[in-house]
Write a protein that holds these residues in place. Structure first.
Motif, PDB file in Angstrom:
ATOM      1  N   ARG A 538       0.831  -1.212   0.000  1.00 56.61           N
ATOM      2  CA  ARG A 538       0.000   0.000   0.000  1.00 56.61           C
ATOM      3  C   ARG A 538       0.864   1.260   0.000  1.00 56.61           C
ATOM      4  NH1 ARG A 538      -5.192   0.930   0.668  1.00 56.61           N
ATOM      5  NH2 ARG A 538      -5.594  -1.253   1.187  1.00 56.61           N
ATOM      6  N   ALA A 539       1.973   1.210   0.754  1.00 57.74           N
ATOM      7  CA  ALA A 539       2.869   2.370   0.800  1.00 57.74           C
ATOM      8  C   ALA A 539       3.503   2.611  -0.568  1.00 57.74           C
ATOM      9  CB  ALA A 539       3.952   2.158   1.857  1.00 57.74           C
ATOM     10  N   MET A 540       3.929   1.543  -1.252  1.00 59.59           N
ATOM     11  CA  MET A 540       4.542   1.693  -2.573  1.00 59.59           C
ATOM     12  C   MET A 540       3.588   2.369  -3.548  1.00 59.59           C
ATOM     13  SD  MET A 540       6.549  -1.915  -3.114  1.00 59.59           S
ATOM     14  CE  MET A 540       7.069  -1.462  -4.780  1.00 59.59           C
ATOM     15  N   ILE A 541       2.297   2.031  -3.454  1.00 56.55           N
ATOM     16  CA  ILE A 541       1.334   2.507  -4.453  1.00 56.55           C
ATOM     17  C   ILE A 541       0.757   3.868  -4.079  1.00 56.55           C
ATOM     18  CG2 ILE A 541      -0.912   2.003  -5.493  1.00 56.55           C
ATOM     19  CD1 ILE A 541      -0.117  -1.002  -5.185  1.00 56.55           C
ATOM     20  N   THR A 542       0.371   4.058  -2.801  1.00 53.79           N
ATOM     21  CA  THR A 542      -0.367   5.270  -2.423  1.00 53.79           C
ATOM     22  C   THR A 542       0.515   6.363  -1.832  1.00 53.79           C
ATOM     23  OG1 THR A 542      -0.849   4.407  -0.205  1.00 53.79           O
ATOM     24  CG2 THR A 542      -2.434   3.904  -1.957  1.00 53.79           C
ATOM     25  N   ILE A 543       1.720   6.017  -1.386  1.00 53.84           N
ATOM     26  CA  ILE A 543       2.568   7.028  -0.735  1.00 53.84           C
ATOM     27  C   ILE A 543       3.770   7.379  -1.593  1.00 53.84           C
ATOM     28  CG2 ILE A 543       4.037   7.503   1.268  1.00 53.84           C
ATOM     29  CD1 ILE A 543       2.151   5.809   2.951  1.00 53.84           C
ATOM     30  N   TYR A 544       4.523   6.357  -2.034  1.00 51.82           N
ATOM     31  CA  TYR A 544       5.794   6.619  -2.711  1.00 51.82           C
ATOM     32  C   TYR A 544       5.675   6.740  -4.228  1.00 51.82           C
ATOM     33  CZ  TYR A 544       7.599   5.266   1.845  1.00 51.82           C
ATOM     34  OH  TYR A 544       7.850   5.189   3.179  1.00 51.82           O
ATOM     35  N   GLY A 545       4.497   6.475  -4.789  1.00 49.21           N
ATOM     36  CA  GLY A 545       4.318   6.606  -6.236  1.00 49.21           C
ATOM     37  C   GLY A 545       5.163   5.653  -7.046  1.00 49.21           C
ATOM     38  N   LEU A 546       5.298   4.392  -6.599  1.00 46.67           N
ATOM     39  CA  LEU A 546       6.148   3.409  -7.267  1.00 46.67           C
ATOM     40  C   LEU A 546       5.340   2.429  -8.110  1.00 46.67           C
ATOM     41  CD1 LEU A 546       8.616   2.599  -4.316  1.00 46.67           C
ATOM     42  CD2 LEU A 546       8.945   4.184  -6.226  1.00 46.67           C
ATOM     43  N   ASN A 547       4.120   2.808  -8.496  1.00 49.72           N
ATOM     44  CA  ASN A 547       3.273   1.923  -9.299  1.00 49.72           C
ATOM     45  C   ASN A 547       2.985   2.579 -10.641  1.00 49.72           C
ATOM     46  OD1 ASN A 547       0.132   1.148  -9.997  1.00 49.72           O
ATOM     47  ND2 ASN A 547       1.298  -0.599  -9.206  1.00 49.72           N
ATOM     48  N   ASP A 548       3.162   1.816 -11.726  1.00 46.85           N
ATOM     49  CA  ASP A 548       2.975   2.379 -13.070  1.00 46.85           C
ATOM     50  C   ASP A 548       1.520   2.739 -13.335  1.00 46.85           C
ATOM     51  OD1 ASP A 548       5.659   2.077 -13.543  1.00 46.85           O
ATOM     52  OD2 ASP A 548       5.452   0.062 -14.421  1.00 46.85           O
ATOM     53  N   ILE A 582      -2.549  -3.526  -5.372  1.00 48.59           N
ATOM     54  CA  ILE A 582      -1.973  -4.099  -4.148  1.00 48.59           C
ATOM     55  C   ILE A 582      -2.024  -5.621  -4.200  1.00 48.59           C
ATOM     56  CG2 ILE A 582      -2.340  -4.368  -1.648  1.00 48.59           C
ATOM     57  CD1 ILE A 582      -3.211  -1.448  -1.565  1.00 48.59           C
ATOM     58  N   SER A 583      -3.177  -6.146  -4.581  1.00 53.21           N
ATOM     59  CA  SER A 583      -3.331  -7.601  -4.669  1.00 53.21           C
ATOM     60  C   SER A 583      -2.388  -8.194  -5.709  1.00 53.21           C
ATOM     61  CB  SER A 583      -4.783  -7.947  -5.017  1.00 53.21           C
ATOM     62  OG  SER A 583      -4.941  -9.337  -5.138  1.00 53.21           O
ATOM     63  N   MET A 584      -2.286  -7.564  -6.881  1.00 47.76           N
ATOM     64  CA  MET A 584      -1.405  -8.077  -7.941  1.00 47.76           C
ATOM     65  C   MET A 584       0.061  -8.041  -7.499  1.00 47.76           C
ATOM     66  SD  MET A 584      -3.144  -6.361 -11.348  1.00 47.76           S
ATOM     67  CE  MET A 584      -1.724  -6.792 -12.337  1.00 47.76           C
ATOM     68  N   LEU A 585       0.448  -6.970  -6.817  1.00 47.03           N
ATOM     69  CA  LEU A 585       1.833  -6.829  -6.360  1.00 47.03           C
ATOM     70  C   LEU A 585       2.200  -7.927  -5.365  1.00 47.03           C
ATOM     71  CD1 LEU A 585       4.416  -5.151  -6.444  1.00 47.03           C
ATOM     72  CD2 LEU A 585       3.443  -3.654  -4.687  1.00 47.03           C
ATOM     73  N   ILE A 586       1.297  -8.161  -4.416  1.00 43.23           N
ATOM     74  CA  ILE A 586       1.580  -9.190  -3.401  1.00 43.23           C
ATOM     75  C   ILE A 586       1.595 -10.580  -4.033  1.00 43.23           C
ATOM     76  CG2 ILE A 586       0.686 -10.279  -1.291  1.00 43.23           C
ATOM     77  CD1 ILE A 586      -0.427  -7.532  -0.501  1.00 43.23           C
ATOM     78  N   GLU A 587       0.630 -10.847  -4.913  1.00 46.96           N
ATOM     79  CA  GLU A 587       0.549 -12.171  -5.534  1.00 46.96           C
ATOM     80  C   GLU A 587       1.761 -12.440  -6.432  1.00 46.96           C
ATOM     81  OE1 GLU A 587      -1.566 -14.581  -4.828  1.00 46.96           O
ATOM     82  OE2 GLU A 587      -2.392 -13.204  -3.322  1.00 46.96           O
ATOM     83  N   SER A 588       2.267 -11.398  -7.087  1.00 50.98           N
ATOM     84  CA  SER A 588       3.431 -11.606  -7.964  1.00 50.98           C
ATOM     85  C   SER A 588       4.655 -11.994  -7.124  1.00 50.98           C
ATOM     86  CB  SER A 588       3.712 -10.337  -8.763  1.00 50.98           C
ATOM     87  OG  SER A 588       4.114  -9.274  -7.909  1.00 50.98           O
ATOM     88  N   GLN A 589       4.820 -11.380  -5.958  1.00 51.79           N
ATOM     89  CA  GLN A 589       5.961 -11.742  -5.103  1.00 51.79           C
ATOM     90  C   GLN A 589       5.751 -13.110  -4.450  1.00 51.79           C
ATOM     91  OE1 GLN A 589       8.767  -9.973  -5.262  1.00 51.79           O
ATOM     92  NE2 GLN A 589       7.554  -8.791  -6.751  1.00 51.79           N
ATOM     93  N   TYR A 590       4.495 -13.464  -4.213  1.00 50.23           N
ATOM     94  CA  TYR A 590       4.183 -14.789  -3.673  1.00 50.23           C
ATOM     95  C   TYR A 590       4.561 -15.875  -4.687  1.00 50.23           C
ATOM     96  CZ  TYR A 590       1.279 -18.639  -1.876  1.00 50.23           C
ATOM     97  OH  TYR A 590       0.820 -19.858  -1.418  1.00 50.23           O
ATOM     98  N   GLU A 591       4.196 -15.647  -5.951  1.00 50.78           N
ATOM     99  CA  GLU A 591       4.543 -16.597  -7.010  1.00 50.78           C
ATOM    100  C   GLU A 591       6.062 -16.661  -7.207  1.00 50.78           C
ATOM    101  OE1 GLU A 591       2.579 -18.671  -8.493  1.00 50.78           O
ATOM    102  OE2 GLU A 591       0.791 -17.902  -7.476  1.00 50.78           O
ATOM    103  N   ARG A 592       6.716 -15.533  -7.092  1.00 51.34           N
ATOM    104  CA  ARG A 592       8.174 -15.489  -7.218  1.00 51.34           C
ATOM    105  C   ARG A 592       8.829 -16.313  -6.101  1.00 51.34           C
ATOM    106  NH1 ARG A 592      11.706 -10.027  -6.214  1.00 51.34           N
ATOM    107  NH2 ARG A 592      13.768 -10.839  -6.806  1.00 51.34           N
TER     108      ARG A 592
END
Length: 640
Positions: A538-548, A582-592
């Motif tokens: 959530r911080a990456m997406i809503t605070i730090y602007g690290l989501n395309d 948020i869900s896609m980001l977490i799931e991608s790291q889970y699969e990784r």
């Protein structure tokens, strides 16, 4: 033994029961010296009754006072007569010593002749003339009133705050600031404050001005009227203020922001006025307000319950005293808070708090200095490596380090050691971070296997990722609320890049991924991992602007006023996009993480078996299984 800084501690405190007993003793004393006359007035007697008593020989003596009033003292035989029963006893049911009767005489000459005849006939023992002042009688009559007034004054002084306890009703508008004597009360100096070099340098200028003001005023400079210490809890803001008090050699007033708060209207503003009045009388002086956010919050921002008028009145008075008409520049205000974002802008402007001194968490060099201060009173082994201890405590504040040293001493004493060693400090760090070990917790073999796989998954994934924090040890001994833990030594970064955050998220999901790879089912044991990963995403997406998808947008409000708003700073459609990302980001790291563990499944199981056997494994065990990390070539060894 610590010295009692309370100036009233050595004063004699009067017990109310002592006052009551004293009043009773005074009455008894007056009764004794006056024969009870103060409590029982003699009965009035007619002239005919006097003649009758005189003829019967029932009068022992007569005293003529001021040639006006005759005081009659009856004989013992007369007092036994039922007719005189009322005057035979006093109010305490003791024999009445007299006078028993009085009457106003007419002609003094005729009355004296009558007494001479009675004395010759032995009907009376003696008589006497006495002149007495009315002041004694007046005093005796006024004594009860004097005592009542005295008791009332005593009670009022007790209620005005002199007696402690609950009586502060007449002292409620007075300042609660504690005045420290710069010569005796404060022994802390800047030498006692480890680290904080930048903060000490800035605040030392204020101390220098108080000691040598001409150095600055000769050049036309003005000393800052206030300095605000800002930083996380436990970093040493209050300690720095104590050092200022010890170094400045001027009167130092200390209080908390909550000391201004009271249930009565207008009290806070009154206390601010009284505080600055006292400080100006002793100027140059320093006022230190700890936790100033209790009264310094921004005005008119609380939309949920309306503005707190009393708190705002207190803040308005504080603003006026710090920089208004007739302010005295010889009073310097220090304040401390860890919520600078919620303070009122008028309080933060130049002319009030001219300087904001940020007291940050200590770095590795400053932590070593802080350890040196707190280790001084401990009995420790020779050659204890301070740099090693500093490396093991990243993110610890000064208060945390003090707690580590104390816990290490307690652990060493519990183990009957004569000195505190390196292992005691490691155990203390584990105790503070993870909680108390619970070796007697009942865990089935199946659960133990699942916990071992989970923790081995964290260790394996973090070992294979370049930017994951270096591993120190892994344990499956229950500690606090967790059933197992993997201890890392995070790198102290000033900025964090996207790939570093993703690697950390992947390592965090390694526990659940290991359960999926090994058992093909997951459990509730990853709750804290999911919480951490969700917060990071959530911080990456809503605070730090690290989501395309969301782009270079932040919804973070550094002023802290968004907490009072009912609405979100983005639309419902944006909220859906954020949730999806948020869900896609977490799931991608889970699969990784699953992919990494599937490629190293044998090593994962081998690590879990060692963990079940030993319960605690260290970095060396991982190197035996996985080999050295290639991207760890330049990393210092932190565990021997």
């Amino acid at each position: 033994m610590a010295k009692d800084n309370n100036p009233n501690s050595n004063k004699f405190k009067v017990s109310p029961w002592l006052v009551y007993a004293s009043i009773l003793l005074i009455f008894l004393f007056i009764s004794y010296i006056t024969g009870g006359s103060s409590f029982q007035e003699p009965a009035q007697m007619k002239s005919s009754d006097f003649n009758s008593f005189l003829e019967k020989g029932q009068i022992e003596k007569v005293i003529i006072r001021n040639k006006k009033v005759a005081e009659i003292y009856l004989s013992k035989a007369a007092l036994q007569n039922k007719a005189n029963k009322k005057v035979a006893k006093d109010v305490f049911d003791q024999p009445n010593k007299g006078p028993h009767y009085t009457f106003i005489i007419g002609d003094v000459g005729n009355f004296e002749k009558k007494l001479d005849v009675a004395k010759t006939e032995k009907k009376i023992t003696d008589y006497d003339f006495q002149e007495s002042s009315n002041w004694g009688d007046l005093f005796i009559q006024l004594l009860p009133i004097i005592i009542i007034v005295g008791v009332w004054i005593f009670i009022m002084r007790r209620m005005s705050g002199g007696g402690g306890g609950g009586g502060q009703i007449f002292n409620i508008g007075k300042s609660k600031a504690k005045l420290f004597d710069e010569k005796t009360d404060i022994k802390t100096s800047f030498k006692d404050v480890a680290g904080l070099e930048g903060a000490k340098e800035e605040i030392q200028e204020i101390v220098e001005f108080l000691k040598n003001p001409e150095k600055y005023t000769n050049l036309g400079g003005k000393i800052p009227k206030g300095a605000l210490l800002v930083g996380p809890p436990g970093t040493g803001k209050t300690l720095l203020a104590k050092a200022v008090a010890g170094e400045a050699q001027v009167p130092f007033f200390s209080l908390s922001g909550s000391d201004f708060v009271e249930m009565f209207v207008g009290v806070g503003a009154s206390r601010v006025r009284d505080l600055f009045k006292q400080a100006k009388e002793k100027s140059p002086a320093i006022i230190f307000i700890d936790e100033i956010d209790a009264v310094g919050r921004a005005r008119g921002k609380n939309n949920m319950s309306g503005g707190n008028d009393e708190r705002e009145n207190t803040l308005n008075q504080l603003l006026t005293e710090m920089d208004g008409f007739g302010t005295n520049s010889n009073v310097i205000v220090l304040a401390a808070t860890n919520r600078a974002d919620v303070l009122d802008k008028a309080l933060m402007r130049a002319g009030r708090f001219d300087r904001q001194i940020f007291v940050d968490l200590p770095d590795i060099r400053e932590r070593a200095e802080i350890f040196q201060v707190h280790l001084a009173p401990l009995k420790k082994v020779e050659g204890l490596d301070l740099d090693f201890l500093a490396k093991q405590t990243p993110g610890f504040s000064g208060a945390d380090i003090a707690n580590v040293c104390n816990e290490a001493a307690l652990i060493a004493a519990r183990n009957n050691k004569t000195a505190v060693d390196k292992q005691d400090f490691l155990d203390a760090v584990d105790r503070i971070i993870g909680g108390l070990e619970k070796k007697n917790k009942i865990i089935t073999p199946e659960e133990k296997k699942a916990i071992a796989i989970h923790e081995a998954g964290h260790a394996t994934v973090s070992w294979m990722l370049e930017h994951a924090a270096p591993l120190i040890k892994v344990t499956i001994v229950p500690r606090g609320q967790s059933l197992g833990a993997a201890w890392y030594l995070p790198e102290e970064r000033q900025i964090v890049r996207t790939d570093q955050m993703l690697d950390e998220m992947c390592a965090t999901m390694g526990g659940r991924a290991a359960e999926k790879v090994t058992f093909d089912r997951i459990s509730t044991g990853a709750l804290s991992d999911l919480e951490k990963v969700t917060r990071q995403a959530r911080a990456m997406i809503t605070i730090y602007g690290l989501n395309d998808k969301i782009g270079n947008v932040t919804y973070y409000d550094s002023s802290g006023q968004s907490e009072y708003s009912f609405s979100k700073p983005y639309s419902e459609e944006t909220a859906k996009v954020i949730d999806t990302e948020i869900s896609m980001l977490i799931e991608s790291q889970y699969e990784r993480a699953i992919k990494i563990l599937e490629d190293n499944k044998d090593k994962l199981n081998q690590l879990a078996d060692i963990l079940i056997e030993k319960e605690v494994i260290f970095k060396d065990d991982l190197e035996t299984i996985f080999g050295k990390r290639t991207f760890d070539a330049n990393l210092e060894e932190v565990v021997s």
